[in-house]
Design an enzyme around this catalytic site. Structure first.
Site, PDB file in Angstrom:
ATOM      1  CE  LYS A  44       4.371  -3.705  30.334  1.00 17.64           C
ATOM      2  NZ  LYS A  44       4.438  -5.030  29.854  1.00 17.64           N
ATOM      3  CB  SER A  45      -2.751  -1.763  34.401  1.00 14.88           C
ATOM      4  OG  SER A  45      -2.307  -0.539  34.281  1.00 14.88           O
ATOM      5  N   GLY A  46      -1.924  -5.074  34.381  1.00 15.88           N
ATOM      6  CA  GLY A  46      -2.578  -6.440  34.701  1.00 15.88           C
ATOM      7  C   GLY A  46      -3.355  -7.100  33.516  1.00 15.88           C
ATOM      8  CB  THR A  47      -2.811  -6.129  29.784  1.00 15.43           C
ATOM      9  OG1 THR A  47      -2.454  -4.989  30.131  1.00 15.43           O
ATOM     10  CG2 THR A  47      -3.706  -6.015  28.563  1.00 15.43           C
ATOM     11  CG  HIS A  99      -2.897  -1.129  26.346  1.00 15.27           C
ATOM     12  ND1 HIS A  99      -3.266  -1.658  27.523  1.00 15.27           N
ATOM     13  CD2 HIS A  99      -1.944  -1.793  25.873  1.00 15.27           C
ATOM     14  CE1 HIS A  99      -2.153  -2.722  27.676  1.00 15.27           C
ATOM     15  NE2 HIS A  99      -1.406  -2.728  26.565  1.00 15.27           N
ATOM     16  CB  SER A 129       5.439  -2.756  35.207  1.00 15.76           C
ATOM     17  OG  SER A 129       5.272  -3.927  34.390  1.00 15.76           O
ATOM     18  CG  MET A 223      -0.759 -16.997  33.855  1.00 11.94           C
ATOM     19  SD  MET A 223      -1.586 -15.330  34.071  1.00 11.94           S
ATOM     20  CE  MET A 223      -1.161 -14.388  32.574  1.00 11.94           C
ATOM     21  NE  ARG A 248       9.232  -5.999  36.088  1.00 10.75           N
ATOM     22  CZ  ARG A 248       9.594  -5.353  37.540  1.00 10.75           C
ATOM     23  NH1 ARG A 248      10.712  -5.579  38.160  1.00 10.75           N
ATOM     24  NH2 ARG A 248       8.636  -4.894  38.280  1.00 10.75           N
ATOM     25  CE  LYS A 249      11.546  -7.719  41.658  1.00 11.71           C
ATOM     26  NZ  LYS A 249      11.948  -6.688  42.615  1.00 11.71           N
ATOM     27  N   GLY A 250       5.617  -9.678  39.103  1.00 14.26           N
ATOM     28  CA  GLY A 250       4.259 -10.098  39.655  1.00 14.26           C
ATOM     29  C   GLY A 250       4.061  -9.707  41.106  1.00 14.26           C
TER      30      GLY A 250
HETATM   31  S1  PPS Z   1       0.964  -5.063  28.864  1.00 20.86           S
HETATM   32  O1  PPS Z   1       2.167  -5.192  28.070  1.00 20.86           O
HETATM   33  O2  PPS Z   1       0.645  -3.881  28.985  1.00 20.86           O
HETATM   34  O3  PPS Z   1       0.273  -5.943  28.172  1.00 20.86           O
HETATM   35  O4  PPS Z   1       1.418  -5.721  30.496  1.00 20.86           O
HETATM   36  P1  PPS Z   1       0.408  -6.292  31.572  1.00 20.86           P
HETATM   37  O5  PPS Z   1      -0.014  -7.561  31.370  1.00 20.86           O
HETATM   38  O6  PPS Z   1      -0.636  -5.098  31.814  1.00 20.86           O
HETATM   39  O7  PPS Z   1       1.448  -6.136  32.723  1.00 20.86           O
HETATM   40  C1  PPS Z   1       2.473  -6.876  33.045  1.00 20.86           C
HETATM   41  C2  PPS Z   1       2.668  -6.871  34.467  1.00 20.86           C
HETATM   42  O8  PPS Z   1       1.720  -7.584  35.033  1.00 20.86           O
HETATM   43  C3  PPS Z   1       2.279  -8.813  35.802  1.00 20.86           C
HETATM   44  N1  PPS Z   1       1.493 -10.127  35.611  1.00 20.86           N
HETATM   45  C4  PPS Z   1       1.245 -10.689  36.873  1.00 20.86           C
HETATM   46  N2  PPS Z   1       1.216 -10.575  37.977  1.00 20.86           N
HETATM   47  C5  PPS Z   1       0.698 -11.292  39.072  1.00 20.86           C
HETATM   48  N3  PPS Z   1      -0.072 -12.278  38.536  1.00 20.86           N
HETATM   49  C6  PPS Z   1      -0.077 -12.769  37.362  1.00 20.86           C
HETATM   50  N4  PPS Z   1      -0.642 -13.903  36.890  1.00 20.86           N
HETATM   51  C7  PPS Z   1       0.644 -11.852  36.165  1.00 20.86           C
HETATM   52  N5  PPS Z   1       0.498 -11.905  34.922  1.00 20.86           N
HETATM   53  C8  PPS Z   1       1.175 -10.781  34.581  1.00 20.86           C
HETATM   54  C9  PPS Z   1       3.548  -8.961  35.105  1.00 20.86           C
HETATM   55  O9  PPS Z   1       4.415  -9.612  35.947  1.00 20.86           O
HETATM   56  C10 PPS Z   1       4.108  -7.687  34.803  1.00 20.86           C
HETATM   57  O10 PPS Z   1       4.100  -6.772  35.978  1.00 20.86           O
HETATM   58  P2  PPS Z   1       5.900  -6.699  36.685  1.00 20.86           P
HETATM   59  O11 PPS Z   1       5.785  -5.591  37.735  1.00 20.86           O
HETATM   60  O12 PPS Z   1       6.654  -6.108  35.784  1.00 20.86           O
HETATM   61  O13 PPS Z   1       6.205  -7.920  37.198  1.00 20.86           O
END
Ligand code: PPS
Length: 287
Positions: A44-47, A99, A129, A223, A248-250
């Site tokens: 959930k850190s931006g993977t 992870h 998240s 995305m 979700r929200k990003g």
């Molecule tokens: S996982 O399941 O661990 O692989 O999830 P991960 O990708 O690390 O985290 C998901 C959160 O990243 C947000 N996200 C983004 N935010 C901004 N810009 C882009 N392009 C983007 N892509 C994924 C995603 O919305 C999840 O955060 P939250 O806060 O739940 O919205």
């Protein structure tokens, strides 16, 4: 927290996704190639964001080439039960996601010239998240409340273990030239600048048009609307698509909409206690 868990080297994993063998294979047998790039995060850190950025950079900003495979296949989590097979079919240069905590990462990395990109995020937003993610993924227990989830997170009982251990472990590599670290918040604040820095680290020369394309195609909205990136292609026995989306929200700071004042103060107390011996300033601190 996962429905069915087991511990590997003291860290919780879910039996639905991992096995002792897959984790041991990743740590002890996996052969890292010199041109591999590892996309490392605590969940959930931006993977997924980083998967998209790294693949777009790999293909010089060409979104069509970068989107040939769904996001969860093109840069697979190599520690998963089926991770070995998924990585075996990748073409070099491979972008591999994990992870895993630092101490269980592939031993063969340390004899290679491969690179690591480590992305961190404000743990309060990570916690929120993951709280929502647990509601849509079948192998995770639906947390009854934020309070319950917060306890699980702060006690390090979530899958992949303690956030503090993860960050402290990986940041031991911060001065290694093969290691690049960045935060979700920096990506948000300056995506273009972050892509330029990443290109430099990866020794990839992209022209302005290609960089613009990486920025455009890794934006949240693009995305979210891209079926190859938004996880809508995952089978519904893994994720209930009617209940929500991984996209979700990003945003940064959504924890403010979830934590009470008391919960926030509690989080801060634990954070300060756990981080006090860590002499690296993290991006979201004092903001
Ligand atoms: S996982 O399941 O661990 O692989 O999830 P991960 O990708 O690390 O985290 C998901 C959160 O990243 C947000 N996200 C983004 N935010 C901004 N810009 C882009 N392009 C983007 N892509 C994924 C995603 O919305 C999840 O955060 P939250 O806060 O739940 O919205």
């Amino acid at each position: 927290m996962a429905e069915k868990t087991f511990r590997y080297r003291g860290v919780p994993f879910t039996t639905d996704l991992h096995t002792e063998e897959s984790l041991s294979y990743a740590e002890n047998e996996f052969v890292v190639l010199d041109d591999d790039t590892f996309n490392v995060t605590y969940p959930k850190s931006g993977t997924n964001w980083m998967i998209e950025i790294l693949n777009l950079i790999k293909y010089n900003g060409n979104a069509e080439l970068s989107n040939q495979l769904p996001i969860f296949i093109k840069s697979p989590w190599y520690e998963l039960a089926h991770g070995k097979q998924q990585v075996e079919v990748l073409t070099s240069p491979r972008i591999i996601t994990t992870h895993l905590q630092y101490q269980m990462f592939s031993k063969s990395f340390f004899n290679s010239k491969a690179k690591i990109v480590y992305t961190m995020r404000n743990p309060k937003d990570v916690c929120v998240s993951n709280y929502h993610f647990a509601k849509i993924v079948h192998c995770y227990k639906d947390p009854e409340s934020i309070q319950e989830h917060l306890e699980t997170f702060l006690q390090g009982n979530d899958v992949f273990g303690c956030w503090f251990d993860h960050v402290k472990g990986w940041m031991q590599m911060k001065d290694d030239s093969r290691f690049f670290y960045i935060s979700y918040e920096e990506l948000q604040q300056d995506l273009r600048g972050s892509v330029v820095r990443l290109c430099k680290f990866l020794e990839k020369e992209l022209d302005d048009e290609a960089i613009d394309s990486v920025v455009k195609h890794s934006s949240f909205q693009v995305m979210k609307n891209n079926k190859m990136a938004n996880w809508s292609l995952t089978p519904s026995d893994f994720m209930d698509h009617n209940k929500g989306s991984i996209m979700r929200k990003g945003v940064s700071g959504d924890w403010k909409n979830h934590f009470t004042v008391a919960q926030n103060e509690y989080f801060d107390r634990v954070y300060e206690e756990k981080i006090k011996d860590f002499n690296i300033k993290l991006f979201w601190e004092d903001k």
